[in-house]
Design an enzyme around this catalytic site. Sequence first.
Site, PDB file in Angstrom:
ATOM      1  N   ASN A   1       0.875  -1.140  -0.029  1.00 36.77           N
ATOM      2  CA  ASN A   1      -0.116  -0.178   0.034  1.00 36.77           C
ATOM      3  C   ASN A   1       0.801   1.302  -0.073  1.00 36.77           C
ATOM      4  O   ASN A   1       1.857   1.400   0.934  1.00 36.77           O
ATOM      5  CB  ASN A   1      -0.830   0.060   1.149  1.00 36.77           C
ATOM      6  CG  ASN A   1      -1.708   1.100   1.319  1.00 36.77           C
ATOM      7  OD1 ASN A   1      -1.385   2.194   1.245  1.00 36.77           O
ATOM      8  ND2 ASN A   1      -3.148   0.980   1.461  1.00 36.77           N
TER       9      ASN A   1
ATOM     10  N   GLY B   1      -2.124  -2.627   9.951  1.00 38.01           N
ATOM     11  CA  GLY B   1      -1.131  -2.668  10.956  1.00 38.01           C
ATOM     12  C   GLY B   1      -0.216  -3.828  11.098  1.00 38.01           C
ATOM     13  O   GLY B   1       0.486  -4.118  12.185  1.00 38.01           O
TER      14      GLY B   1
ATOM     15  N   ARG C   1       3.237  18.826   1.434  1.00 37.14           N
ATOM     16  CA  ARG C   1       3.731  20.243   0.656  1.00 37.14           C
ATOM     17  C   ARG C   1       3.010  20.629  -0.321  1.00 37.14           C
ATOM     18  O   ARG C   1       3.096  21.436  -1.378  1.00 37.14           O
ATOM     19  CB  ARG C   1       5.154  20.188   0.349  1.00 37.14           C
ATOM     20  CG  ARG C   1       6.062  20.335   1.415  1.00 37.14           C
ATOM     21  CD  ARG C   1       6.313  21.532   1.980  1.00 37.14           C
ATOM     22  NE  ARG C   1       6.972  21.437   3.022  1.00 37.14           N
ATOM     23  CZ  ARG C   1       8.531  21.888   3.353  1.00 37.14           C
ATOM     24  NH1 ARG C   1       9.023  21.823   2.322  1.00 37.14           N
ATOM     25  NH2 ARG C   1       8.984  21.871   4.679  1.00 37.14           N
TER      26      ARG C   1
ATOM     27  N   ARG D   1      -7.097  12.759   1.182  1.00 39.02           N
ATOM     28  CA  ARG D   1      -6.311  13.190   1.845  1.00 39.02           C
ATOM     29  C   ARG D   1      -4.657  12.833   1.635  1.00 39.02           C
ATOM     30  O   ARG D   1      -3.623  13.482   1.837  1.00 39.02           O
ATOM     31  CB  ARG D   1      -6.248  12.699   3.462  1.00 39.02           C
ATOM     32  CG  ARG D   1      -6.073  11.266   3.724  1.00 39.02           C
ATOM     33  CD  ARG D   1      -6.020  11.031   5.105  1.00 39.02           C
ATOM     34  NE  ARG D   1      -7.568  11.274   5.661  1.00 39.02           N
ATOM     35  CZ  ARG D   1      -8.068  10.743   6.746  1.00 39.02           C
ATOM     36  NH1 ARG D   1      -7.359   9.747   7.474  1.00 39.02           N
ATOM     37  NH2 ARG D   1      -9.305  10.886   6.889  1.00 39.02           N
TER      38      ARG D   1
HETATM   39  N1  PXP Z   1      -5.775  -3.290   3.974  1.00 36.12           N
HETATM   40  C1  PXP Z   1      -6.748  -2.382   3.927  1.00 36.12           C
HETATM   41  C2  PXP Z   1      -8.179  -2.896   3.670  1.00 36.12           C
HETATM   42  C3  PXP Z   1      -6.512  -1.128   4.505  1.00 36.12           C
HETATM   43  O1  PXP Z   1      -7.541  -0.105   4.491  1.00 36.12           O
HETATM   44  C4  PXP Z   1      -5.271  -0.671   4.735  1.00 36.12           C
HETATM   45  C5  PXP Z   1      -4.650   0.653   5.363  1.00 36.12           C
HETATM   46  O2  PXP Z   1      -5.075   1.530   4.199  1.00 36.12           O
HETATM   47  C6  PXP Z   1      -3.981  -1.792   4.646  1.00 36.12           C
HETATM   48  C7  PXP Z   1      -4.421  -2.980   4.181  1.00 36.12           C
HETATM   49  C8  PXP Z   1      -2.745  -1.283   5.110  1.00 36.12           C
HETATM   50  O3  PXP Z   1      -2.516  -1.010   6.338  1.00 36.12           O
HETATM   51  P1  PXP Z   1      -1.383  -0.529   7.094  1.00 36.12           P
HETATM   52  O4  PXP Z   1      -0.952   0.801   6.107  1.00 36.12           O
HETATM   53  O5  PXP Z   1      -1.520  -0.175   8.465  1.00 36.12           O
HETATM   54  O6  PXP Z   1      -0.267  -1.560   6.748  1.00 36.12           O
END
Ligand code: PXP
Length: 244
Positions: free
Chosen positions: A7, A192, A18, A49
């Site tokens: 991600n 997480g 910025r 965001r």
């Molecule tokens: N999976 C989903 C569905 C999420 O919403 C997120 C957070 O955007 C993540 C995975 C990745 O989470 P993290 O950034 O805590 O690794």
Amino acid sequence: MIRLGVNIDHVATLRQARKGRTPDPVEAALVCEKAGCHSIVCHLREDRRHIQDRDVFLLKEMVKTRLNLEMAASEPIIKIALQVMPHQVTLVPEKREELTTEGGLDVAGQYSRLINVVNSFKSKNIDVSLFIEPEEKQIQAAHQLQVNSVEFHTGRYAEAEDDVGMAYEFNRLSQAAELALSIGLKVFAGHGLDYLNVRPICRLPGIEELNIGYSIISRAVFSGLEQAVRDMLSLIRLYEKKDT
Ligand code: PXP
């Protein structure tokens, strides 16, 4: 072999600090792919965001693996998603005031609304995954919606205060994975996860895909992004092996 989706939202978070052009999440996606990840994940939030519309369209053009678009099941975002045509959408709940996605989608409670949303993606050959809590009610509702997969929210596991709490949450995830598998749903997990707590998660029954953002982007500040992705992939490869 467990797949890793990276991600890249927080590359865009830094850029938006910025409101400039760098760092570019599209460039980040290409680095993650070079390091061997299996998909690129981004969340087009209603408040924009971090990821912007431009990013999603460009990512679809540039990504060579798969683009997994996380999104709320809201009309304006659905419209954009159907123009972008990602390989996969992951439907998540979204609240404006939250820092990040909190909790899973209430599939059971929104069943009749979600059925149209799911079908509009499936009819365009876009895989649909639902980000849910590891609860029987939600798994059964996802099954009825005939989605491809469920992504179990690992937030409670990741935030557990001690080993006992972590073991309890791991057990919930494990039982949920067994149930989902037994009714033909693919099992993914995310939220997480970091370089320590991901280790047991690699042993969840039938786990196919992990979606990880924050910990990888944080480590990249010190090690570089390519190395941070490689480190996560090596850990997953090590811990998914049954005998380690
Ligand atoms: N999976 C989903 C569905 C999420 O919403 C997120 C957070 O955007 C993540 C995975 C990745 O989470 P993290 O950034 O805590 O690794």
